[in-house]
Scaffold this motif. Structure first.
Motif, PDB file in Angstrom:
ATOM      1  N   THR A   6      13.462  14.312   0.112  1.00  0.00           N
ATOM      2  CA  THR A   6      14.196  13.041   0.148  1.00  0.00           C
ATOM      3  C   THR A   6      13.234  11.881   0.358  1.00  0.00           C
ATOM      4  OG1 THR A   6      14.731  13.384   2.489  1.00  0.00           O
ATOM      5  CG2 THR A   6      16.416  13.992   0.871  1.00  0.00           C
ATOM      6  N   GLY A   7      12.137  12.127   1.055  1.00  0.00           N
ATOM      7  CA  GLY A   7      11.108  11.101   1.192  1.00  0.00           C
ATOM      8  C   GLY A   7      10.431  10.818  -0.137  1.00  0.00           C
ATOM      9  N   ILE A   8      10.184  11.870  -0.900  1.00  0.00           N
ATOM     10  CA  ILE A   8       9.603  11.708  -2.238  1.00  0.00           C
ATOM     11  C   ILE A   8      10.532  10.851  -3.103  1.00  0.00           C
ATOM     12  CG2 ILE A   8       8.926  12.930  -4.347  1.00  0.00           C
ATOM     13  CD1 ILE A   8       6.976  13.356  -1.969  1.00  0.00           C
ATOM     14  N   LYS A   9      11.837  11.071  -2.966  1.00  0.00           N
ATOM     15  CA  LYS A   9      12.799  10.262  -3.719  1.00  0.00           C
ATOM     16  C   LYS A   9      12.685   8.780  -3.367  1.00  0.00           C
ATOM     17  CE  LYS A   9      17.021  11.637  -3.846  1.00  0.00           C
ATOM     18  NZ  LYS A   9      18.327  12.263  -3.566  1.00  0.00           N
ATOM     19  N   VAL A  10      12.346   8.473  -2.115  1.00  0.00           N
ATOM     20  CA  VAL A  10      12.148   7.079  -1.713  1.00  0.00           C
ATOM     21  C   VAL A  10      10.995   6.472  -2.509  1.00  0.00           C
ATOM     22  CG1 VAL A  10      11.418   5.560   0.171  1.00  0.00           C
ATOM     23  CG2 VAL A  10      13.117   7.351   0.594  1.00  0.00           C
ATOM     24  N   PHE A  11       9.877   7.181  -2.579  1.00  0.00           N
ATOM     25  CA  PHE A  11       8.725   6.670  -3.335  1.00  0.00           C
ATOM     26  C   PHE A  11       9.084   6.463  -4.807  1.00  0.00           C
ATOM     27  CE2 PHE A  11       6.373   9.019   0.099  1.00  0.00           C
ATOM     28  CZ  PHE A  11       5.947   7.881   0.760  1.00  0.00           C
ATOM     29  N   LEU A  12       9.813   7.396  -5.386  1.00  0.00           N
ATOM     30  CA  LEU A  12      10.208   7.273  -6.792  1.00  0.00           C
ATOM     31  C   LEU A  12      11.171   6.107  -7.000  1.00  0.00           C
ATOM     32  CD1 LEU A  12      10.594  11.060  -7.648  1.00  0.00           C
ATOM     33  CD2 LEU A  12       8.757   9.513  -8.383  1.00  0.00           C
ATOM     34  N   ALA A  13      12.096   5.903  -6.069  1.00  0.00           N
ATOM     35  CA  ALA A  13      13.037   4.778  -6.178  1.00  0.00           C
ATOM     36  C   ALA A  13      12.299   3.448  -6.073  1.00  0.00           C
ATOM     37  CB  ALA A  13      14.114   4.878  -5.096  1.00  0.00           C
ATOM     38  N   LEU A  33      -0.308   3.361  -3.405  1.00  0.00           N
ATOM     39  CA  LEU A  33      -0.250   4.155  -2.187  1.00  0.00           C
ATOM     40  C   LEU A  33      -1.674   4.334  -1.695  1.00  0.00           C
ATOM     41  CD1 LEU A  33       2.225   6.933  -3.389  1.00  0.00           C
ATOM     42  CD2 LEU A  33       2.763   4.701  -2.381  1.00  0.00           C
ATOM     43  N   THR A  34      -1.887   4.142  -0.398  1.00  0.00           N
ATOM     44  CA  THR A  34      -3.238   4.234   0.135  1.00  0.00           C
ATOM     45  C   THR A  34      -3.285   5.124   1.366  1.00  0.00           C
ATOM     46  OG1 THR A  34      -3.149   2.389   1.709  1.00  0.00           O
ATOM     47  CG2 THR A  34      -3.608   1.836  -0.587  1.00  0.00           C
ATOM     48  N   LEU A  65       1.688   9.837 -10.998  1.00  0.00           N
ATOM     49  CA  LEU A  65       2.715   8.815 -11.214  1.00  0.00           C
ATOM     50  C   LEU A  65       2.449   7.530 -10.448  1.00  0.00           C
ATOM     51  CD1 LEU A  65       6.007  10.914 -11.029  1.00  0.00           C
ATOM     52  CD2 LEU A  65       4.851  10.046 -13.069  1.00  0.00           C
ATOM     53  N   PHE A  66       1.566   7.606  -9.470  1.00  0.00           N
ATOM     54  CA  PHE A  66       1.274   6.462  -8.608  1.00  0.00           C
ATOM     55  C   PHE A  66      -0.209   6.156  -8.636  1.00  0.00           C
ATOM     56  CE2 PHE A  66       5.153   8.248  -6.866  1.00  0.00           C
ATOM     57  CZ  PHE A  66       5.894   7.130  -6.544  1.00  0.00           C
ATOM     58  N   ALA A  67      -0.507   4.885  -8.417  1.00  0.00           N
ATOM     59  CA  ALA A  67      -1.896   4.495  -8.182  1.00  0.00           C
ATOM     60  C   ALA A  67      -2.175   4.839  -6.723  1.00  0.00           C
ATOM     61  CB  ALA A  67      -2.079   3.004  -8.435  1.00  0.00           C
ATOM     62  N   VAL A  68      -3.073   5.792  -6.496  1.00  0.00           N
ATOM     63  CA  VAL A  68      -3.392   6.250  -5.149  1.00  0.00           C
ATOM     64  C   VAL A  68      -4.837   5.872  -4.850  1.00  0.00           C
ATOM     65  CG1 VAL A  68      -3.555   8.246  -3.621  1.00  0.00           C
ATOM     66  CG2 VAL A  68      -1.748   8.163  -5.352  1.00  0.00           C
ATOM     67  N   TYR A  69      -5.032   5.202  -3.718  1.00  0.00           N
ATOM     68  CA  TYR A  69      -6.362   4.733  -3.330  1.00  0.00           C
ATOM     69  C   TYR A  69      -6.751   5.320  -1.978  1.00  0.00           C
ATOM     70  CZ  TYR A  69      -5.554   1.403  -7.038  1.00  0.00           C
ATOM     71  OH  TYR A  69      -5.288   0.846  -8.257  1.00  0.00           O
ATOM     72  N   PRO A  70      -8.035   5.566  -1.769  1.00  0.00           N
ATOM     73  CA  PRO A  70      -8.467   6.143  -0.501  1.00  0.00           C
ATOM     74  C   PRO A  70      -8.294   5.191   0.686  1.00  0.00           C
ATOM     75  CG  PRO A  70     -10.353   5.686  -1.907  1.00  0.00           C
ATOM     76  CD  PRO A  70      -9.128   5.415  -2.715  1.00  0.00           C
ATOM     77  N   ALA A  71      -8.299   3.883   0.420  1.00  0.00           N
ATOM     78  CA  ALA A  71      -8.180   2.904   1.502  1.00  0.00           C
ATOM     79  C   ALA A  71      -7.372   1.695   1.032  1.00  0.00           C
ATOM     80  CB  ALA A  71      -9.562   2.462   1.968  1.00  0.00           C
ATOM     81  N   ARG A  72      -6.681   1.075   1.980  1.00  0.00           N
ATOM     82  CA  ARG A  72      -5.870  -0.109   1.670  1.00  0.00           C
ATOM     83  C   ARG A  72      -6.726  -1.202   1.040  1.00  0.00           C
ATOM     84  NH1 ARG A  72      -3.082  -3.127   6.550  1.00  0.00           N
ATOM     85  NH2 ARG A  72      -2.764  -0.961   7.124  1.00  0.00           N
ATOM     86  N   ALA A  73      -7.937  -1.381   1.529  1.00  0.00           N
ATOM     87  CA  ALA A  73      -8.819  -2.428   0.995  1.00  0.00           C
ATOM     88  C   ALA A  73      -9.062  -2.234  -0.496  1.00  0.00           C
ATOM     89  CB  ALA A  73     -10.136  -2.448   1.759  1.00  0.00           C
ATOM     90  N   ASP A  74      -9.178  -0.995  -0.947  1.00  0.00           N
ATOM     91  CA  ASP A  74      -9.398  -0.721  -2.374  1.00  0.00           C
ATOM     92  C   ASP A  74      -8.215  -1.208  -3.204  1.00  0.00           C
ATOM     93  OD1 ASP A  74     -11.842   0.594  -1.805  1.00  0.00           O
ATOM     94  OD2 ASP A  74     -10.769   2.470  -1.447  1.00  0.00           O
ATOM     95  N   ALA A  75      -7.005  -0.911  -2.763  1.00  0.00           N
ATOM     96  CA  ALA A  75      -5.809  -1.335  -3.493  1.00  0.00           C
ATOM     97  C   ALA A  75      -5.681  -2.855  -3.494  1.00  0.00           C
ATOM     98  CB  ALA A  75      -4.568  -0.700  -2.884  1.00  0.00           C
ATOM     99  N   LEU A  76      -5.949  -3.474  -2.362  1.00  0.00           N
ATOM    100  CA  LEU A  76      -5.827  -4.935  -2.274  1.00  0.00           C
ATOM    101  C   LEU A  76      -6.858  -5.629  -3.147  1.00  0.00           C
ATOM    102  CD1 LEU A  76      -5.049  -5.399   1.516  1.00  0.00           C
ATOM    103  CD2 LEU A  76      -3.461  -5.380  -0.411  1.00  0.00           C
ATOM    104  N   LEU A  95       1.616   0.530  -0.001  1.00  0.00           N
ATOM    105  CA  LEU A  95       2.062   1.355   1.116  1.00  0.00           C
ATOM    106  C   LEU A  95       0.890   2.138   1.681  1.00  0.00           C
ATOM    107  CD1 LEU A  95       5.395   2.805  -0.310  1.00  0.00           C
ATOM    108  CD2 LEU A  95       5.136   1.026   1.432  1.00  0.00           C
ATOM    109  N   ASP A  96       0.533   1.843   2.923  1.00  0.00           N
ATOM    110  CA  ASP A  96      -0.495   2.585   3.643  1.00  0.00           C
ATOM    111  C   ASP A  96       0.208   3.775   4.296  1.00  0.00           C
ATOM    112  OD1 ASP A  96      -2.112   3.606   5.716  1.00  0.00           O
ATOM    113  OD2 ASP A  96      -3.054   1.666   6.056  1.00  0.00           O
ATOM    114  N   LEU A  97      -0.166   4.982   3.903  1.00  0.00           N
ATOM    115  CA  LEU A  97       0.523   6.188   4.355  1.00  0.00           C
ATOM    116  C   LEU A  97      -0.305   7.015   5.330  1.00  0.00           C
ATOM    117  CD1 LEU A  97       2.070   7.207   0.919  1.00  0.00           C
ATOM    118  CD2 LEU A  97       3.061   5.785   2.713  1.00  0.00           C
TER     119      LEU A  97
END
Length: 124
Positions: free
Chosen positions: A63-70, A84-85, A103-114, A52-54
Motif C-alpha cells: 500500500t505504501g508502494i501504491k502511494v508512490f505510484l499515485a 526519490l532520494t 519507474l522513478f528517478a532515484v538519487y543517492p542523496a537529496r542534493a543530487d536531485a535538487l 522525497l527523501d526516504l
C-alpha cells in the motif's frame, strides 16, 4: 501495530515549484491513505515537482508502494518530475526487486536531485 509514518517539509527557495519532504517511520496499510491525502493536499497548483527523501523510511508494504505510484501519476499529469532520494537499504532492495527503480528517478542523496532540478526549467 506499526510506527506511524511522518513527513517533514524542507523548503528550498533555490528550487522553484518543488515540494521537498522527508519521510520517516513505517509506511503501510494503516497509514498509507492518510499520507497520500496529506501530500496530495500539499501539492497545490504551485508545485510541479516533488523530491522525497526516504532515508528515514524503514518499512514500506504494497500500500505504501501504491502511494508512490499515485504521486508519480499526479506529478506526471502536471508535466512535472518526481525524485526519490536516500532510499533506506531495505526500501532500495524492494525497489530493485520489483522494478520500481526504473519507474522513478532515484538519487543517492537529496542534493543530487535538487541540483538536477535546479538545472531543469519548470513547466509553464
Amino acid at each position: 501495530m506499526t510506527a506511524a509514518v511522518r513527513f517533514t517539509l524542507h523548503p528550498d527557495a533555490t528550487v522553484p515549484h518543488t515540494l521537498i519532504m522527508a519521510l520517516s517511520g513505517e509506511l503501510d496499510y494503516d497509514n498509507a491513505d492518510v499520507l497520500c491525502e496529506r501530500i496530495t493536499a500539499l501539492l497545490t497548483g504551485e508545485y510541479q515537482r516533488l523530491v522525497l527523501d526516504l532515508s528515514g523510511l524503514t518499512f514500506c508494504d504494497s500500500t505504501g508502494i501504491k502511494v508512490f505510484l499515485a504521486l508519480r501519476t499526479l506529478i506526471d499529469e502536471r508535466s512535472g518530475a518526481i525524485a526519490l532520494t536516500d532510499l533506506h537499504p531495505r526500501l532500495d532492495k524492494v525497489f530493485q526487486m520489483t522494478g520500481l527503480g526504473q519507474l522513478f528517478a532515484v538519487y543517492p542523496a537529496r542534493a543530487d536531485a535538487l541540483n538536477l532540478m535546479r538545472a531543469q526549467p519548470s513547466a509553464p
